[in-house]
Design an enzyme around this catalytic site. Structure first.
Site, PDB file in Angstrom:
ATOM      1  N   GLY A 209       1.865   7.752  -1.627  1.00 33.60           N
ATOM      2  CA  GLY A 209       1.144   7.456  -0.379  1.00 33.60           C
ATOM      3  C   GLY A 209       2.023   7.741   0.819  1.00 33.60           C
ATOM      4  O   GLY A 209       3.016   8.453   0.717  1.00 33.60           O
ATOM      5  N   ASN A 210       1.645   7.205   1.967  1.00 36.04           N
ATOM      6  CA  ASN A 210       2.484   7.357   3.159  1.00 36.04           C
ATOM      7  C   ASN A 210       2.318   6.133   4.054  1.00 36.04           C
ATOM      8  O   ASN A 210       1.533   5.242   3.757  1.00 36.04           O
ATOM      9  CB  ASN A 210       2.149   8.662   3.891  1.00 36.04           C
ATOM     10  CG  ASN A 210       0.694   8.710   4.319  1.00 36.04           C
ATOM     11  OD1 ASN A 210       0.263   7.919   5.150  1.00 36.04           O
ATOM     12  ND2 ASN A 210      -0.068   9.617   3.716  1.00 36.04           N
TER      13      ASN A 210
END
Ligand code: C5P
Length: 403
Positions: A209-210
């Protein structure tokens, strides 16, 4: 026209007309607004906070600190939260303090921190209203861009007859409605907004993810909706909530889910603002069970995700606008310009990780907007709500107004 979703700070000062502020609060709330009352110490002599908080469902704010528990009320937060500050009734003393920046109570500090437009309904005796000091203060307030709701003529609390009575709550309410109606510049427009990160599953408990929080996309959705647009908000996993009758929220997790939801919505949209931080890659293989710790290296092969922006850019009709974002760490302008061409965007919003307070997680952002003709406009560091407003003004103001 309703005031659904509007945030209104209602300032009440020490005038006998303060009792009418209760009816005004009621009208605003019945129309769907969220109302936060800020009252001066003298205002509380005329109407009790209990009556007002029962109407608004929120504690009334009056002092900088709540006695005993050390809670600090932030005038700055109220300034950011509001779509409108309405001061009704406003006494001669409050007008004078506002005009001259005498910030000695919570109401004036809130006024001076206000980011939203301000409407003022004065209320006082006829001689005080006619005094040159009041006339001058009102002129000064007008020069600040504040909107004055002129008092009416008639019998005053002193039994004298003249100009100074606060305008009736129904008429003040009408002025508020008219004010917002004029701002409905995106009425009947349909706008797709993507927001937040995407999560690309590795196994049932892990993902790639981020750090995207979704705040920028959610601010954009709210601002578009407040201007009358119908918004489809396709969001990756975020911890934000949003409630507005014009916003349809579609929660997704992976880039593929975001791609599918966006492609489905886009044909009937007038514009799309692609704010999501979509993962460029996903694991080639998704494990059905949690991957166990081992001694060997674990290699995860990644395959590229489909580019939503580029796909919508290919589908785009001449009447549709496409706005993308770019977060660059180096050679930002050149890379952004390349993206405009590659993805067939009309505008790109550039935010840089190099600017303090800008980008992921922060409540503030510092942007530049570049149009497809290469014109660049830079903006100051601002709250994401204000940044959303700038983006909409800059990119969607070309829409004809269809009220
Ligand atoms: O190419 P890059 O990821 O830097 O481009 C950023 C812009 O493209 C953003 O507007 C982002 O929302 C959009 N994008 C997308 N689909 C992807 C990757 C990026 O819509 N798979």
């Amino acid at each position: 026209m309703t005031l659904q979703g509007k945030h209104i700070v209602l300032g009440i000062t020490g005038s006998i007309a303060a009792y009418k502020a209760a009816s005004l609060a009621r009208l605003l709330i019945k129309s769907g607004a969220e109302v936060q009352i800020v009252i001066t110490p003298a205002g509380k002599e005329f109407i009790t906070p209990v009556t007002l908080s029962a109407l608004t469902g929120k504690p009334v704010v009056s002092e900088f600190f709540t006695a005993n528990d050390g809670t600090w009320h932030s005038h700055v937060d109220l300034g950011q939260w509001a779509d409108l500050m309405l001061i009704a009734p406003a006494t001669a003393s409050t007008l004078g303090k506002m005009a001259n920046g005498v910030a000695d109570n919570m109401l004036i500090t809130t006024y001076m921190s206000m980011k939203a437009p301000v409407m003022i309904a004065p209320a006082m005796d006829l001689d005080m209203f006619a005094h040159p000091a009041t006339t001058r203060n009102i002129e000064i307030l007008r020069s600040y861009g504040n909107i004055i709701i002129e008092p009416a003529s008639g019998e005053l609390a002193s039994h004298l007859i003249g100009k100074g009575r606060m305008e009736e709550p129904e008429n003040i309410f009408k002025a508020v409605e008219d004010f917002f109606a004029k701002q409905q510049t995106l009425a009947k427009k349909k706008i797709l907004i993507t927001a937040g990160p995407s999560y690309e599953k590795i196994d049932p408990v892990r993902f790639i993810g981020n750090y995207s929080s979704g705040k920028m996309g959610f601010s954009l959705a709210e601002e578009c909706a407040n201007r009358g647009a119908e918004v489809i908000l396709v969001t990756g996993p975020v911890s934000l909530t949003i409630s507005h009758p014009n916003i349809t929220r579609i929660d997704v997790e992976s880039a593929e889910e975001m791609y599918n939801a966006s492609l489905k919505a886009f044909p009937s949209m007038d514009a799309a603002i692609l704010c999501a931080a979509v993962a460029d890659f996903r694991p080639a293989q998704k494990y059905d069970e949690k991957v166990k710790r081992g001694e060997d290296l674990l290699n995860i092969s990644l395959v590229p995700n489909k580019d939503i922006a580029a796909t919508l850019g290919k589908m785009k009709k001449a009447s549709q606008l496409l706005i993308g974002f770019a977060l660059e760490t180096n050679d930002e302008e050149n890379n952004a310009l390349k993206k405009i061409v590659k993805k067939n965007l009309d505008y790109i919003v550039l935010n840089s990780l190099n600017d303090k307070g800008a980008g992921f997680k922060y409540d503030t952002n510092k942007i530049a907007i570049i149009s497809k003709s290469g014109i660049r406009k830079d903006f100051e560091l601002k709250s994401k709500k204000e940044v959303a407003s700038d983006i909409i003004d800059e990119t969607l103001s070309g829409f004809p107004i269809l009220v």
